[in-house]
Design an enzyme around this catalytic site. Sequence first.
Site, short mmCIF file in Angstrom:
data_model
loop_
_atom_site.label_atom_id
_atom_site.label_comp_id
_atom_site.label_asym_id
_atom_site.label_seq_id
_atom_site.Cartn_x
_atom_site.Cartn_y
_atom_site.Cartn_z
N SER A 150 -12.55 25.40 74.33
CA SER A 150 -13.06 26.33 73.33
C SER A 150 -14.29 27.05 73.88
CB SER A 150 -13.46 25.52 72.09
OG SER A 150 -13.92 26.37 71.08
N ALA A 151 -14.34 28.38 73.72
CA ALA A 151 -15.41 29.17 74.35
C ALA A 151 -16.79 28.91 73.77
CB ALA A 151 -15.08 30.66 74.23
N HIS A 152 -16.86 28.56 72.47
CA HIS A 152 -18.19 28.52 71.85
C HIS A 152 -19.03 27.32 72.27
CE1 HIS A 152 -17.67 25.78 68.19
NE2 HIS A 152 -16.40 25.97 68.51
N GLN A 201 -15.81 19.57 75.38
CA GLN A 201 -17.23 19.30 75.67
C GLN A 201 -17.48 19.15 77.18
OE1 GLN A 201 -19.65 19.44 73.46
NE2 GLN A 201 -18.51 19.37 71.53
N THR A 222 -1.71 39.49 67.85
CA THR A 222 -2.39 40.43 68.75
C THR A 222 -3.60 39.76 69.37
OG1 THR A 222 -1.67 42.22 67.33
CG2 THR A 222 -3.45 42.73 68.87
N CYS A 237 -18.84 19.43 63.25
CA CYS A 237 -17.76 20.39 63.47
C CYS A 237 -17.10 20.89 62.20
CB CYS A 237 -16.67 19.76 64.34
SG CYS A 237 -17.06 19.89 66.06
N ASN A 278 -17.65 14.23 71.77
CA ASN A 278 -18.62 15.18 71.20
C ASN A 278 -19.76 14.52 70.45
OD1 ASN A 278 -16.13 14.76 69.60
ND2 ASN A 278 -17.27 15.80 68.02
N1 PLP Z 1 -12.62 19.07 70.29
C1 PLP Z 1 -13.91 18.74 70.41
C2 PLP Z 1 -14.27 17.58 71.28
C3 PLP Z 1 -14.90 19.45 69.73
O1 PLP Z 1 -16.18 19.10 69.86
C4 PLP Z 1 -14.50 20.53 68.91
C5 PLP Z 1 -15.47 21.29 68.11
O2 PLP Z 1 -16.42 21.23 67.74
C6 PLP Z 1 -13.14 20.87 68.84
C7 PLP Z 1 -12.23 20.11 69.53
C8 PLP Z 1 -12.66 22.02 68.01
O3 PLP Z 1 -12.98 23.24 68.61
P1 PLP Z 1 -12.82 24.61 67.84
O4 PLP Z 1 -14.08 24.80 67.07
O5 PLP Z 1 -12.66 25.66 68.91
O6 PLP Z 1 -11.61 24.52 67.01
#
Ligand code: PLP
Length: 376
Positions: free
Chosen positions: A201-203, A181, A239, A329, A153
């Site tokens: 992760s969806a975001h 990523q 839920t 993060c 990341n």
């Molecule tokens: N792993 C990587 C490589 C990430 O870049 C991130 C988040 O930024 C995560 C894990 C964690 O994801 P989450 O925000 O869904 O917990």
Amino acid sequence: MSKRIYLDHAATTPLAPEVVQLMTDIWTHDFGNPSSIYAEGRKARMIIEGARKEVANAINASLGEVFFTSCATEANNMAIKNAVRDLGVELIISSPTEHHSVLHTLKSLERDTAVKIVFLDVDPFGQIDLNQLKIVLESSNRKTLISLMFVNNELGTIHPIQAIAELAKEHNALFHTDAVQALGSYEIDVQNTPISFLTCSAHKFNGPKGVGFIYINGDNIVKPLIDGGAQERNMRGGTENTAQIAGLAMALKLALDNRVERMQHILSLRDYLIGQLKLKIKDIQFHNNYEGESHPKIINFSIPSTPKTELLLFNLDINGICASGGSACSSGVESASHVLEAIGLSEERRAIRISLSHLNLPEELDIFVDVLEKHL
Ligand code: PLP
């Protein structure tokens, strides 16, 4: 306020408008509890199972191998902690450039269990050495888990996932990859690549925050990390968040349907930005391996530290530009990045991470380079 320029898509991405619409419709009309047996519950259940099908198809998994979670952090905890608790893992091989959701999980296991952790060495781009991995695998007869991310990341570096997965299989080791990523940008086929656990992760692909999933290969029988109700086939109590799960699946479909064009656009933006930076910024050094295996969305560079560079991210912000220094993060506070430390970045240099998406335009990059030049 003039339009802001968002260059931090590795931190998070804006929701796709279609996803906002879908989630709004579900929040408004389909509020039933997916575990209820009457029509409203059955409708919510149908939405979730439709989403599971979409996700399973996207990575060529079976429906029973996909479990929705609250985020990738939860999914990473689940993969690693369950492998130790339920599958007899005694040795974990990882890298110092993993995300904190992996590194801190390893730290807590090291503190609380007898598991041994081995970190591979990394080169100046954060790449591991497959030979070293092979040597560690060959020198141990303990049950082993390899936990190595797909795309880093901070640096964009792509680990050789296929080769790692095959090495793991050859040595009867489990393999977890944090594909947060990578999903949406690269094809993932769990039938061709022997992966035990894959987490997402969806975001990061224009879906909502607060929802992710874990793929658990059907050969691995693990117990839940979060005990509770029988949701997710007894694997994850709580839920289900129907709207967000549906949003994840739609965002993933949009990303994959448009993957090739988006990647081409990002690649041309990346090359343009690197060209402009080389031309205009003195003594610049790139930490993303743009001539090698790296995701083109991430450009990580450093310049010599000066009192002015201390304020660089702040100055970019007040000029309408969102960029990042270390990893964004975990907090709004800037602290030394463990990834930059692992690649040996000198304290005399100031690193900036730009992360692009299909939504960016070359004009935005021109403005970024101008503002950067003015504040050095
Ligand atoms: N792993 C990587 C490589 C990430 O870049 C991130 C988040 O930024 C995560 C894990 C964690 O994801 P989450 O925000 O869904 O917990």
